[in-house]
Design an enzyme around this catalytic site. Structure first.
Site, PDB file in Angstrom:
ATOM      1  N   HIS A 237      81.664  76.931 -14.856  1.00 43.91           N
ATOM      2  CA  HIS A 237      82.497  78.166 -14.449  1.00 43.91           C
ATOM      3  C   HIS A 237      83.977  78.059 -15.156  1.00 43.91           C
ATOM      4  CE1 HIS A 237      84.344  74.887 -11.802  1.00 43.91           C
ATOM      5  NE2 HIS A 237      85.510  75.576 -12.105  1.00 43.91           N
TER       6      HIS A 237
ATOM      7  N   HIS B 270      89.160  77.574 -20.155  1.00 51.26           N
ATOM      8  CA  HIS B 270      87.745  76.596 -20.574  1.00 51.26           C
ATOM      9  C   HIS B 270      86.853  76.259 -19.487  1.00 51.26           C
ATOM     10  CE1 HIS B 270      90.527  74.178 -17.895  1.00 51.26           C
ATOM     11  NE2 HIS B 270      89.414  73.422 -17.635  1.00 51.26           N
TER      12      HIS B 270
END
Length: 187
Positions: free
Chosen positions: A42, A128
């Site tokens: 995620h 990220h």
């Protein structure tokens, strides 16, 4: 340990599988202790920590209002990076090509969480996808991030279309459980 919650951009299952599949090509070059389960990939927008039910409900309400008119948009995964000690990194991650729509969406979610009463980290948003934790090899060579980057030649393109409130279930694999989901507008 208490249960923690966070808001994140969710990835379609096919994208998660592509991340893992391409990573398998280079995993031998990156000896990290713990690899993230494919279903747990995620992009975190706001880490809430532990939370009382009324604050969670309020964040769901305010995030829903804040992003109700947001449209789905394309993104792509293109790089690798690390956080922590240069010789022994703590976090190994994949990067996304910079995108103003992503930054705007994260900002809306973050502000809604602040309005809900959460105390959030003040560090700038660094998009990220955490892939692994805790380097176990000899001194880390940062050149490896480029020479062993499977996403450089074959970036993963996808449509960002879902914002999710996740609950962390310590000791379970996968450990992130969706609590609330908002779909972005698709045309």
């Amino acid at each position: 340990m208490s249960t923690h919650y966070f808001w994140a951009l969710a990835f379609p299952k096919a994208v998660k599988q592509s991340i893992q599949s391409q990573l398998k090509e280079v995993i031998e070059h990156f000896p990290f202790k713990r690899w993230v389960h494919v279903d747990d990939y995620h992009l975190t927008f706001a880490f809430l920590g532990s939370a009382e039910e009324p604050m969670l409900r309020r964040s769901i309400e305010l995030v829903g209002e804040a992003i109700q008119n947001e449209k789905a948009f394309p993104l792509h995964i293109q790089g690798l990076g690390v956080f922590g000690n240069r010789k022994s990194p703590r976090i190994f991650w994949a990067s996304l090509k910079p995108d103003d729509r992503l930054m705007s969406l994260q900002s809306r979610v973050f502000k809604a969480c602040l309005e809900s009463g959460f105390k959030l980290e003040k560090r700038p948003f660094a998009p990220h996808i955490t892939l692994a934790r805790n380097w176990t090899g000899t001194d880390f060579d940062h050149n490896w991030l480029e020479t062993n980057n499977p996403y450089q030649q074959d970036p993963i393109f996808f449509i960002a279309n879902e914002v999710v409130l996740y609950k962390t279930n310590i000791g379970k694999v996968p450990k992130y459980e969706p609590i609330a989901t908002f779909s972005l507008i698709t045309e």
